[in-house]
Design an enzyme around this catalytic site. Sequence first.
Site, short mmCIF file in Angstrom:
data_model
loop_
_atom_site.label_atom_id
_atom_site.label_comp_id
_atom_site.label_asym_id
_atom_site.label_seq_id
_atom_site.Cartn_x
_atom_site.Cartn_y
_atom_site.Cartn_z
CG ASP A 105 -1.97 1.10 1.11
OD1 ASP A 105 -2.48 1.32 0.00
OD2 ASP A 105 -2.28 1.72 2.14
CG HIS A 143 -4.49 10.59 2.51
ND1 HIS A 143 -5.55 10.47 3.38
CD2 HIS A 143 -3.57 9.67 2.91
CE1 HIS A 143 -5.28 9.51 4.27
NE2 HIS A 143 -4.09 9.01 4.00
CD GLU A 165 -6.10 4.92 4.28
OE1 GLU A 165 -5.45 4.16 3.54
OE2 GLU A 165 -5.58 5.61 5.19
CD GLU A 176 -5.26 3.13 -0.52
OE1 GLU A 176 -4.43 2.53 -1.23
OE2 GLU A 176 -5.13 3.31 0.71
CG ASP A 225 -5.44 0.60 3.30
OD1 ASP A 225 -5.38 -0.50 3.86
OD2 ASP A 225 -4.63 1.53 3.53
NE ARG A 244 -7.78 6.60 9.27
CZ ARG A 244 -7.09 6.41 8.14
NH1 ARG A 244 -5.83 6.00 8.19
NH2 ARG A 244 -7.67 6.60 6.98
CD GLN A 270 -2.82 4.59 10.30
OE1 GLN A 270 -4.05 4.57 10.21
NE2 GLN A 270 -2.05 5.05 9.33
CE LYS A 296 -3.34 2.26 6.98
NZ LYS A 296 -4.12 3.13 6.09
CB THR A 311 -7.22 -4.75 1.78
OG1 THR A 311 -6.26 -4.43 2.80
CG2 THR A 311 -7.10 -3.76 0.64
CD GLU A 355 -7.77 12.74 3.88
OE1 GLU A 355 -7.33 13.58 3.09
OE2 GLU A 355 -7.97 11.54 3.57
MN MN Z 1 -3.91 3.22 2.40
#
Ligand code: MN
Length: 423
Positions: free
Chosen positions: A128, A135, A201, A203, A235, A239, A242, A255, A259, A366
């Site tokens: 990834d 971002h 996420e 992607e 993804d 948080r 993380q 993560k 996915t 975000e």
């Molecule tokens: Mn990602």
Amino acid sequence: MTSWIDSANAPGTPFPVHNLPYGVCSSAVEVKPWCAVALGDTVANLGVLEGWGLINAEADHPVFTGSSLNAFMAAGPAAWRRVRAQLTDLFTGDDPRLRDDTRRHNGSLLTRAAMRTHMPFEVAEYTDFYAGRHHACNVGSMVRGPENALPPNWLHIPIGYNGRASTVVVSGTPVVRPLGQTRPPGAEAPVFGPSRRLDFELELGAVVGVPNRLGRPLTVAEADAMIFGYVLLNDWSARDLQAWEYQPLGPFQAKAFATSISPWVVPAAALEPVRVSTPPREVPLLPYLREPGPMLYDIQLEVDLQPAGGDRATTICRTNYREIYYSAAQQLAHHAVCGCAMRTGDLLGSGTISGPEWHQRGSLLELAWGGTQPLTLETGETRSFLEDGDIVTLTGWAHGDGGRIGFGPCTGQIAPAPAEPAW
Ligand code: MN
């Protein structure tokens, strides 16, 4: 260019004859998954077409007899071009052998809505990237402040981490809220339990078709030619896990739990008409990362969030793949430059695709700015992070020569965390 399969000519279909995305399906009758191509409301069984000699990759063995696209992917770009041209001829009627033999329709053409879709390819390894500038700036601003938003290497290197292939799942698979360690704000010691800051996420995933040799670097042009196609990719990210774990080696458990990818791999060839250049470089890249031509694609992307128990979804993000700073070809070239061998079935996540505007942000982190500005949905509910039962759906399409080149949705519903064992 039109097809004798009427639904492929319907305005707004994601799968006109210009697209021809590849996937793996099963049905109530054929329960063992088989390779397929999607066309309008129809899917065609590629193994059956190959068995009849209507398509032929000219590899030294059949490539569509298994339950994944890997054998076809490994056959390489010349085989991809040949089969795509053969399918195009069959479905436009330039080659009438399928159109005019109605006995063959029953054996090879099925209703797409009645199919179950499976993982389209066996993921060899999953990497990834973090190649979305907006971002990276948004996340960096939250963590380090706006003046230090981008790390010093960011404009020179497509930053990435090696993820888990074992937890890449096809659209529709439930996503179980992960358990793990977090450290609440202000606390000295960590606590254990379900993630409370679960996020998505947005992607795009690039699917590597052919390998490169161990110890030998790739040019960006060689890397571009190795990419078989693209999927939508979510993804999923915890948080709070993380934030506590990511220094010094990057994401790990945050993560590793899931996915999701969309079930249809859109061939790179279908996206040729929408090639665009990457955004202007703020600083020149080192020669090994320079692109010989446009390597990105103009693909519109949306994220819908349907809250648990809600009767409708709200579109919470509208953005475009062209916001990504490093193309998949650049990411792949960078990946291999140290001598790393890439394999058939490798999956590269683009990094979260956010645009400059608020509504273009590709994650809840975000959109709700770290939980400080909760998002209000059309149902009146608010969200800072995902709750159990929430459904997140990614969609994407490009405006190709012959209409919409669609990806088909990538969806996942959050399932509650498992009960904790007696430790
Ligand atoms: Mn990602």
